[in-house]
Write a protein that holds these residues in place. Structure first.
Motif: not given
Length: 241
Positions: A179-202
């Motif tokens: 869907v995002l037209d990018c590499a699988v590793g890119t999606v994993k990295s974005r999810c990982s960074r996003g989840r880490a940010s959410l964990a800190t915020l929450l």
């Protein structure tokens, strides 16, 4: 993501699958594209709403995306599922709108977004299901959801899009990469960074609810997305003037 074998029941029921409908549209069938859109509009709307964060922006982005898809249908080569292609067009329209508007990362999402069906999912701690027949408990749960969604709105747009697809809409990482037209590793990295940010915020929210009546909140760790996540709110985009 699998194509439906035929149309859904209802006013737009059609025996043709998505690829056949798109081909018919390209060949001049005036009704085919409308059938295709109505078949998937709920999920497309959910993705647009969660990615943009505001109903008005989501409605504009979705309309722009569907106009673009209508015009560019002849360029579809069948290398991905039709639904993947449609989601790609919608997500790109949302990201373009976010970039153009220079949306502030801290903008809160609307208060009623958490109440839309399909908000609860595995992955992000939005899996706050209301066990609440008790109005007080329901109010607490609604507040937690709003705080989670407000935190989601602070993520950079690419991370937000990845989290929306994988953790809220239940797509696999491979499907989200299509869907995002990018590499699988890119999606994993974005999810990982996003989840880490959410964990800190929450973190305060997680601490407050560890011994709460609903039990601990789900972790924001990198756990697999469920393909059974309800994700299609029955409400469509708001009526346009």
């Amino acid at each position: 993501m699998p194509e439906p074998a035929g149309g859904r029941t209802g006013s737009w029921a059609d025996p043709r699958d998505d690829a056949a409908l798109l081909a018919a549209h390209v060949a001049g069938d005036a009704e085919a594209f409308g059938v295709l859109v109505r078949r998937h509009q709920d999920r497309l709307w959910a993705v647009a709403l969660r990615t943009c964060g505001h109903p008005e922006d989501a409605a504009d982005a979705l309309q722009e995306a569907l106009v673009a898809a209508h015009r560019r249908a002849a360029t579809f080569r069948g290398e991905a599922a039709v639904t993947t292609w449609l989601h790609r067009v919608v997500v790109n329209a949302c990201l373009d709108r976010l970039r153009a508007a220079k949306v502030r990362r801290a903008d809160p999402l609307p208060d009623d977004l958490a109440d839309r069906p399909g908000t609860t999912a595995d992955g992000v701690p939005a899996g706050l299901s209301s066990s609440a027949q008790d109005p007080a408990a329901a109010a607490v749960t609604a507040d937690r959801r709003r705080r989670v969604l407000a935190a989601l709105a602070t993520l950079p747009a690419p991370q937000r899009a990845a989290i929306v697809l994988v953790d809220l809409e239940g797509y696999s990482v491979a499907e989200a990469a299509e869907v995002l037209d990018c590499a699988v590793g890119t999606v994993k990295s974005r999810c990982s960074r996003g989840r880490a940010s959410l964990a800190t915020l929450l973190r305060p929210l997680l601490d407050d609810t560890e011994d709460g009546p609903d039990g601990p909140l789900p972790s924001t760790g990198n756990h697999p997305a469920s393909r059974h996540v309800p994700s299609t709110p029955p409400r469509g985009p708001p009526p346009r003037a």
